[in-house]
Motif scaffolding. Structure first.
Motif, PDB file in Angstrom:
ATOM      1  N   ASP A  52       1.892   7.230  -5.197  1.00 22.53           N
ATOM      2  CA  ASP A  52       2.155   6.060  -4.145  1.00 22.53           C
ATOM      3  C   ASP A  52       0.918   5.939  -3.381  1.00 22.53           C
ATOM      4  OD1 ASP A  52       5.401   6.009  -3.902  1.00 22.53           O
ATOM      5  OD2 ASP A  52       4.728   8.073  -4.138  1.00 22.53           O
ATOM      6  N   ALA A 163       2.076  -7.990  -2.063  1.00 22.29           N
ATOM      7  CA  ALA A 163       2.097  -6.874  -2.959  1.00 22.29           C
ATOM      8  C   ALA A 163       3.649  -6.867  -3.554  1.00 22.29           C
ATOM      9  CB  ALA A 163       2.225  -5.578  -2.440  1.00 22.29           C
ATOM     10  N   THR A 164       4.063  -8.187  -3.967  1.00 23.46           N
ATOM     11  CA  THR A 164       5.535  -8.275  -4.320  1.00 23.46           C
ATOM     12  C   THR A 164       5.787  -7.911  -5.619  1.00 23.46           C
ATOM     13  OG1 THR A 164       4.655 -10.663  -3.702  1.00 23.46           O
ATOM     14  CG2 THR A 164       6.932 -10.196  -4.147  1.00 23.46           C
ATOM     15  N   ALA A 167       6.457  -1.311  -5.730  1.00 22.96           N
ATOM     16  CA  ALA A 167       7.876  -0.844  -5.478  1.00 22.96           C
ATOM     17  C   ALA A 167       8.658  -1.495  -4.224  1.00 22.96           C
ATOM     18  CB  ALA A 167       7.837   0.700  -5.290  1.00 22.96           C
ATOM     19  N   ALA A 187       0.808 -11.799  -6.223  1.00 26.92           N
ATOM     20  CA  ALA A 187       0.450 -10.817  -7.039  1.00 26.92           C
ATOM     21  C   ALA A 187      -0.987 -11.004  -7.647  1.00 26.92           C
ATOM     22  CB  ALA A 187       1.233 -10.506  -8.347  1.00 26.92           C
ATOM     23  N   TYR A 208      -3.088 -14.171  -5.805  1.00 31.03           N
ATOM     24  CA  TYR A 208      -3.860 -13.783  -4.622  1.00 31.03           C
ATOM     25  C   TYR A 208      -5.472 -13.877  -5.074  1.00 31.03           C
ATOM     26  CZ  TYR A 208      -3.934  -9.001  -5.181  1.00 31.03           C
ATOM     27  OH  TYR A 208      -4.268  -7.771  -5.663  1.00 31.03           O
ATOM     28  N   ARG A 209      -5.483 -13.361  -6.282  1.00 33.23           N
ATOM     29  CA  ARG A 209      -6.906 -12.970  -6.812  1.00 33.23           C
ATOM     30  C   ARG A 209      -7.708 -14.366  -7.179  1.00 33.23           C
ATOM     31  NH1 ARG A 209      -7.853  -7.343  -7.921  1.00 33.23           N
ATOM     32  NH2 ARG A 209      -6.001  -6.138  -7.955  1.00 33.23           N
ATOM     33  N   VAL A 233      -0.081  -5.379   2.512  1.00 37.05           N
ATOM     34  CA  VAL A 233      -1.643  -5.429   2.072  1.00 37.05           C
ATOM     35  C   VAL A 233      -2.812  -5.319   3.326  1.00 37.05           C
ATOM     36  CG1 VAL A 233      -1.017  -6.234  -0.151  1.00 37.05           C
ATOM     37  CG2 VAL A 233      -1.616  -7.801   1.715  1.00 37.05           C
ATOM     38  N   ILE A 237      -5.552 -11.115   3.427  1.00 33.30           N
ATOM     39  CA  ILE A 237      -4.111 -12.061   3.019  1.00 33.30           C
ATOM     40  C   ILE A 237      -3.295 -11.923   4.563  1.00 33.30           C
ATOM     41  CG2 ILE A 237      -1.866 -11.667   1.984  1.00 33.30           C
ATOM     42  CD1 ILE A 237      -3.343 -10.399  -0.586  1.00 33.30           C
ATOM     43  N   ALA A 254       4.013  -2.655   7.095  1.00 33.56           N
ATOM     44  CA  ALA A 254       4.325  -1.522   6.249  1.00 33.56           C
ATOM     45  C   ALA A 254       3.209  -0.653   5.804  1.00 33.56           C
ATOM     46  CB  ALA A 254       5.424  -1.666   5.420  1.00 33.56           C
ATOM     47  N   MET A 256      -1.116  -1.433   4.361  1.00 29.39           N
ATOM     48  CA  MET A 256      -2.591  -2.020   4.099  1.00 29.39           C
ATOM     49  C   MET A 256      -3.311  -1.602   3.083  1.00 29.39           C
ATOM     50  SD  MET A 256      -3.731  -3.420   7.916  1.00 29.39           S
ATOM     51  CE  MET A 256      -2.514  -3.898   9.094  1.00 29.39           C
ATOM     52  N   TYR A 260      -7.263   0.543   1.851  1.00 30.29           N
ATOM     53  CA  TYR A 260      -7.257   2.008   1.588  1.00 30.29           C
ATOM     54  C   TYR A 260      -8.476   2.743   0.999  1.00 30.29           C
ATOM     55  CZ  TYR A 260      -2.231   1.760   2.767  1.00 30.29           C
ATOM     56  OH  TYR A 260      -1.118   1.333   3.311  1.00 30.29           O
ATOM     57  N   TYR A 286       5.842   0.004  11.037  1.00 35.64           N
ATOM     58  CA  TYR A 286       6.834   0.948  10.893  1.00 35.64           C
ATOM     59  C   TYR A 286       6.701   2.001   9.951  1.00 35.64           C
ATOM     60  CZ  TYR A 286       8.888  -1.645   7.124  1.00 35.64           C
ATOM     61  OH  TYR A 286       9.046  -2.277   5.784  1.00 35.64           O
ATOM     62  N   LYS A 339       6.801  -0.464 -10.071  1.00 34.99           N
ATOM     63  CA  LYS A 339       6.524   0.937  -9.393  1.00 34.99           C
ATOM     64  C   LYS A 339       5.983   1.927 -10.557  1.00 34.99           C
ATOM     65  CE  LYS A 339       7.167   4.907  -7.440  1.00 34.99           C
ATOM     66  NZ  LYS A 339       6.294   5.369  -6.450  1.00 34.99           N
TER      67      LYS A 339
END
Ligand SMILES: NC(=O)c1ccc[n+]([C@@H]2O[C@H](COP(=O)([O-])OP(=O)(O)OC[C@H]3O[C@@H](n4cnc5c(N)ncnc54)[C@H](OP(=O)(O)O)[C@@H]3O)[C@@H](O)[C@H]2O)c1
Length: 344
Positions: A52, A163-164, A167, A187, A208-209, A233, A237, A254, A256, A260, A286, A339
């Motif tokens: 993950d 990030a549709t 997962a 995506a 999105y790219r 993400v 975006i 949730a 980003m 990362y 959250y 996923k």
């Protein structure tokens, strides 16, 4: 034989977790008949392991990037959810051969010790065990809590999920659709975009790219604006979404993932934050761990949908534990589609 993915050293500030420099595959003799069990403990063989984006948090230098996740110590093996089979048991609740949803490590065999027994659950008959690592596990809970508790949608609203094909995004977007929302996804490849519209039944999706302008793409697909931006993400975006939010819009935040693997001083600086005042937008971060009391409710909702096919879930299977580091790298580079799980 035991196989473990041992964490070697952190990637340089912001670098991608290069598979060979960051981890090492270590094999050692392992006699399953001779493990030193304490009463209550269970020896499992891991069949599928979850990898993950949040595992990246443990690899940060805490002096540079603070996070709620404990720092992973070099020389150790990362913990994760898995689907595992009991090989030996010193616990009356688990018998040899039982299939479990488990909290284990990036390794073939794990002794589930007393503190981790609380996470063991038997996989229900008739359910694809891998779904426990997706819609019936933490990703499912993240989607369920984010939609029902944080976004609190009303039928007819427009939601954009980022990030549709990941997962969380797959589950969140299908749940939103089932609740009567207009759902727009995105995506990083045309094949993934087609999947979102053709297989998941979203109202629209874009790449999105390759979009010349993220703002224009959102404007085109959400001509009346966005009520909810389900943000997984961050970065550019999120910035573009901020320009298209409707009055009183909500942004459950949730993750980003676009940030990362960037050096801490090169992360994207949002330019449109003023919109939260101008349009009275609520951004609420959250974590799924805060909503664990909703696990049973979430499963009661998703299990029948998965069985009757009104919810679908795509899994990207990495074959072989030794390929786990490359699979982890792939989460951040567009190589995963669905996923990602590792078939040990
Ligand atoms: N708050 C919580 O409790 C919680 C729980 C679970 C996950 N999360 C967060 O939710 C997010 C998604 O996790 P997941 O488990 O669903 O992911 P996943 O299944 O591992 O898939 C990775 C996703 O990230 C996308 N992605 C990777 N790099 C990107 C970039 N630079 N820009 C835009 N998208 C990018 C990929 O999209 P493409 O392949 O289309 O590029 C793919 O959809 C992450 O931010 C994660 O940290 C949060």
């Amino acid at each position: 034989m035991q196989t473990q993915i041992v964490y070697l050293k952190p990637p340089a500030d912001g670098a991608l977790p290069d598979p060979t420099g960051t981890f090492k595959v270590v094999q050692s003799p392992f006699d399953t008949a001779a493990t030193d069990h304490q009463p209550g403990e269970v020896l499992v063989e891991n069949l599928y392991l979850s990898i993950d984006p949040y595992h990246r948090f443990g690899l940060y230098d805490p002096a540079v990037t603070r996070s709620q996740f404990p720092v992973t110590a070099p020389g150790t093996v990362i913990s994760t959810y898995g689907v595992s089979r009991v090989v030996r048991s010193a616990n009356p609740d688990y018998a040899m051969g039982d299939l479990l949803y488990s909290w284990v490590r990036w390794e073939r065999f794990t002794i589930v010790d007393t503190p981790n027994l609380q996470y063991l659950q038997k996989v229900k008959a008739g359910i694809d065990p891998v779904h426990y690592l997706g819609p019936l596990g933490t990703p499912g809970l993240t989607a369920y809590a984010g939609i029902t508790q944080v976004a609190r949608p009303r039928s007819g609203e427009t939601i954009v999920v980022s990030a549709t094909t990941g997962a969380v995004g797959m589950v969140a977007s299908q749940l939103a659709k089932a609740l009567g929302l207009r759902v727009v996804g995105m995506a990083g490849s045309d094949e993934k975009v087609r999947y979102l519209v053709d297989e998941l039944g979203l109202d629209a999706a874009f790449n999105y790219r390759t979009a010349a302008s993220l703002e224009e793409a959102l404007k085109e697909h959400c001509p009346d604006g966005i009520d909810i931006f389900f943000d997984l993400v961050g970065g550019e975006i999120l910035d573009a979404a901020l320009t298209q939010m409707k009055l009183g819009g909500r942004i459950p935040s949730a993750g980003m993932v676009s940030q990362y693997n960037l050096p801490h001083d090169k992360r994207y600086g949002l330019k449109n934050l003023h919109s939260i005042v101008g349009m009275d937008i609520t951004i609420q971060s959250y974590r799924s761990a805060s909503w664990e009391h909703l696990f049973a409710e979430m499963r009661a909702e998703f299990e029948p949908r998965l069985s009757d096919g009104t919810m679908t879930f795509k899994t990207h299977v990495v074959e072989g534990l030794e390929n786990l580091p490359a699979g982890f790298y792939g989460l951040f580079t567009g190589q995963s589609f669905g996923k990602t799980v590792v078939k040990v």
